[in-house]
Design a protein around this motif. Sequence first.
Motif, mmCIF file in Angstrom:
data_model
loop_
_atom_site.group_PDB
_atom_site.id
_atom_site.type_symbol
_atom_site.label_atom_id
_atom_site.label_comp_id
_atom_site.label_asym_id
_atom_site.label_seq_id
_atom_site.Cartn_x
_atom_site.Cartn_y
_atom_site.Cartn_z
ATOM 1 N N TRP A 105 0.964 -1.722 -0.027
ATOM 2 C CA TRP A 105 -0.382 0.560 0.241
ATOM 3 C C TRP A 105 0.491 1.376 -0.095
ATOM 4 O O TRP A 105 0.490 2.440 -0.243
ATOM 5 C CB TRP A 105 -0.940 0.085 1.110
ATOM 6 C CG TRP A 105 -0.034 0.146 2.918
ATOM 7 C CD1 TRP A 105 0.279 -0.113 3.346
ATOM 8 C CD2 TRP A 105 0.239 1.198 3.309
ATOM 9 N NE1 TRP A 105 1.270 -0.543 4.064
ATOM 10 C CE2 TRP A 105 0.993 1.262 4.469
ATOM 11 C CE3 TRP A 105 -0.204 2.754 2.819
ATOM 12 C CZ2 TRP A 105 1.651 2.155 5.068
ATOM 13 C CZ3 TRP A 105 0.592 4.308 4.198
ATOM 14 C CH2 TRP A 105 1.300 3.579 5.491
ATOM 15 N N SER A 106 1.663 1.427 0.768
ATOM 16 C CA SER A 106 3.040 2.070 1.035
ATOM 17 C C SER A 106 3.460 3.040 -0.786
ATOM 18 O O SER A 106 3.998 4.121 -0.733
ATOM 19 C CB SER A 106 4.067 1.914 1.743
ATOM 20 O OG SER A 106 5.217 0.713 1.146
ATOM 21 N N ILE A 107 3.469 1.772 -1.484
ATOM 22 C CA ILE A 107 3.814 2.655 -2.577
ATOM 23 C C ILE A 107 3.302 4.378 -3.012
ATOM 24 O O ILE A 107 3.835 4.893 -3.486
ATOM 25 C CB ILE A 107 3.507 1.710 -3.987
ATOM 26 C CG1 ILE A 107 4.723 0.370 -3.777
ATOM 27 C CG2 ILE A 107 4.080 2.513 -5.187
ATOM 28 C CD1 ILE A 107 4.574 -0.671 -4.970
ATOM 29 N N GLU A 108 1.747 3.790 -3.271
ATOM 30 C CA GLU A 108 1.185 4.994 -3.405
ATOM 31 C C GLU A 108 1.029 5.914 -1.886
ATOM 32 O O GLU A 108 0.122 7.315 -1.567
ATOM 33 C CB GLU A 108 -0.628 4.773 -4.180
ATOM 34 C CG GLU A 108 -0.344 4.342 -6.064
ATOM 35 C CD GLU A 108 0.568 2.951 -6.103
ATOM 36 O OE1 GLU A 108 -0.105 2.485 -4.837
ATOM 37 O OE2 GLU A 108 0.536 2.281 -6.685
ATOM 38 N N GLY A 109 0.288 4.919 -1.004
ATOM 39 C CA GLY A 109 -0.462 5.189 -0.320
ATOM 40 C C GLY A 109 1.205 5.773 0.951
ATOM 41 O O GLY A 109 0.257 7.042 2.006
ATOM 42 N N SER A 110 2.256 6.174 1.128
ATOM 43 C CA SER A 110 3.019 6.986 2.140
ATOM 44 C C SER A 110 4.213 7.638 1.226
ATOM 45 O O SER A 110 4.665 7.661 -0.371
ATOM 46 C CB SER A 110 4.066 5.938 2.776
ATOM 47 O OG SER A 110 4.806 6.266 3.683
ATOM 48 N N THR A 111 3.861 8.489 1.563
ATOM 49 C CA THR A 111 5.589 9.972 0.419
ATOM 50 C C THR A 111 6.863 9.037 0.288
ATOM 51 O O THR A 111 7.577 8.884 -0.206
ATOM 52 C CB THR A 111 5.794 10.591 2.567
ATOM 53 O OG1 THR A 111 4.915 11.485 2.194
ATOM 54 C CG2 THR A 111 7.038 11.898 1.185
ATOM 55 N N THR A 112 7.157 7.689 1.396
ATOM 56 C CA THR A 112 8.069 7.087 1.135
ATOM 57 C C THR A 112 7.596 5.824 1.285
ATOM 58 O O THR A 112 7.001 5.407 1.993
ATOM 59 C CB THR A 112 9.059 6.917 1.757
ATOM 60 O OG1 THR A 112 9.580 8.204 2.052
ATOM 61 C CG2 THR A 112 10.247 6.665 1.315
ATOM 62 N N SER A 113 8.236 5.059 -0.201
ATOM 63 C CA SER A 113 6.947 3.673 -0.096
ATOM 64 C C SER A 113 8.463 2.686 0.474
ATOM 65 O O SER A 113 9.580 2.585 0.822
ATOM 66 C CB SER A 113 7.375 3.149 -1.166
ATOM 67 O OG SER A 113 8.597 2.504 -1.929
#
Lengths: 378, 378
Positions: free
Chosen positions: B277-285
């Motif tokens: 999810w962090s690929i798009e969901g967090s400032t840093t994946s």
Amino acid sequence: MNTTVGVIGGGQLARMMIPAAVNLGIRIRVLAENEGMSADLAAVQVGDYRDRDVVLAFAETVDVVTFDHEHVPQEILRELVARGVAVHPGPDALLYAQDKLLMRQRLSELGLPVPDWARVENAAELGVFLAAHNGRAVVKTARGGYDGKGVRLVTHEHEADDWFAALAEDGNDGALLVEELVEFRRELAQLVARRPSGQIALWPVVETVQQGGVCSEVIAPAPQSEGRLADAAADIAVRIVEGIGATGMLAVELFETTDERILVNELAMRPHNSGHWSIEGSTTSQFEQHLRAVLDLPLGATDARDPWTVMVNILGGPASETLSSRYPAAFEAFPTAKVHTYGKDPRPGRKVGHVTVGGDDLDLVAYQARAAAAVFQD
Amino acid sequence: MNTTVGVIGGGQLARMMIPAAVNLGIRIRVLAENEGMSADLAAVQVGDYRDRDVVLAFAETVDVVTFDHEHVPQEILRELVARGVAVHPGPDALLYAQDKLLMRQRLSELGLPVPDWARVENAAELGVFLAAHNGRAVVKTARGGYDGKGVRLVTHEHEADDWFAALAEDGNDGALLVEELVEFRRELAQLVARRPSGQIALWPVVETVQQGGVCSEVIAPAPQSEGRLADAAADIAVRIVEGIGATGMLAVELFETTDERILVNELAMRPHNSGHWSIEGSTTSQFEQHLRAVLDLPLGATDARDPWTVMVNILGGPASETLSSRYPAAFEAFPTAKVHTYGKDPRPGRKVGHVTVGGDDLDLVAYQARAAAAVFQD
């Protein structure tokens, strides 16, 4: 479905298509000009894009041909199309990115707002134009200019004599484009994507800042652009891509004049520096959208993910170090900055990377992006 | 600064490091098990990661060695370290991802909350544990299990006889891990990154949903996790990475029990499905952070970019078509969905891709992510 995209040209635009392709599960193959270019990772062939045999051989290995630049000769593009290769954007559209005289002519035919312009073949014709425009004008070579090259401010009819002479020697038809010197408040850019089957997607209009003819910074969206300005920019972009049948990404560079007009400056028929902010700043980046568009897949949502996104180019880079030698300092000081470098050697004025920061506070975001990019400059 | 990362293993985790590396201007080279794997684009060598010579030769071409999986044998890892190769995570830490018995033992020593567990060497010992735990327990092979494999619910002491026999034949020391069957409300995961020099970054704790032992969905952040739950998960993750000296990404899989405890289930010492999810969901994946961490670069900001992000795995895929044959339908119906596919052939139950959607409304976001992923299932 066919899912191998072939990109002619191995520069940073091709490079930035790679992450989009990998994420989306699209195969990407690049025809690079040289070894070790920015898009090296996806380069399957090194060769000259002006060599018909090289391009035809490359095209046989992919499902659709697209571009990192607009310089593939028309005759090669037309042979590809004649052989049934999907080429996006196609030669009929690309012509207007390759030749600024044809572009001005076509935009005028389409009734789009452009600066006053003329085709001039000699100093006398240039003199006539100067006389009608307060003795100042911008002369542009129709072909081959970019990043401020092939563009000259003139105040006397003989200041383009060298260009007229060079064009005559080239066996070209010897004409230059001359335009009024537009008094502009700022420069804007409208990004647009169009599928072969017609669907269009638009991003918020952005403000672009130039230094010495080279883009240095982009603010998305352009401050105080909501409403009339955004509508005008979007309307212009739609009329252009539909009018010339462009496919894939297109960037319309615009002037916002001091007398409240929006005029079309230039067209770029590919992903463009004014859209790099979209990698993190939009739900669908210009690179992903370009892949979707050239494959004629439904386009993705183009909303901005933050109230403000600022992209600052890294121009030149450190004089005697690698770019990555500055990573520790840049990352330490700016943990929210997204740093992109293109695998190019630093050289004065060269675009070697960019930094993007998004957030709620434009002043803060702009400060962070500029300061993070500055870490890479001496 | 050294900027070539070598990844052992060519699966989807290595694949998803490629976009992060390209964006960041980091070179990435992959040692793949076979031709045509998910991380094919960056594969520079095909070979067996259990072959000392293969791994040593690969390591010579990169600045730091990291992993797509935890299966490289300890003796090879230790030889790399002895030769001065930077290996992250290192063998001392990786041991605890390779051997669940050692992991349970170490977490217990560190005073971390774990299910009741025991090392059992035969049916009689398993019987003792069952008798003390209401006749039900979970037996796990110490090594080689993943995605529900090597895990078995037992209610009788002879239900693991085949595993005891197989372990004895293997010349292994013949022990299995047995754990209490935890009554849990839900499963959570805490992602954490740690640099060799000590800096740690944590993402919001997420909820993971499993189907048949395989992760099917992740909700970030875990609903109603703010406060005590988030603090507890973060505290556990920090104590683990500091306690075992982990470097790079680590995922702590957690149980939230029906009696309000947080227990550590498993560790993954690499980017993990719970962090896609962090690929798009967090400032840093997690993939960018893994590269930063293994290069000992300052870590990036880990804030969530949307109030809610939901990631749904594409498991199996269409029976008789390519995944990309479903792109038109998926993209048309769900323009905000970010579709990732891994270049793997569809096969029942196999993780072949995932879909991520972010936004303000959890119900809507979850619906869109599930429905978009369902387009790829028959």
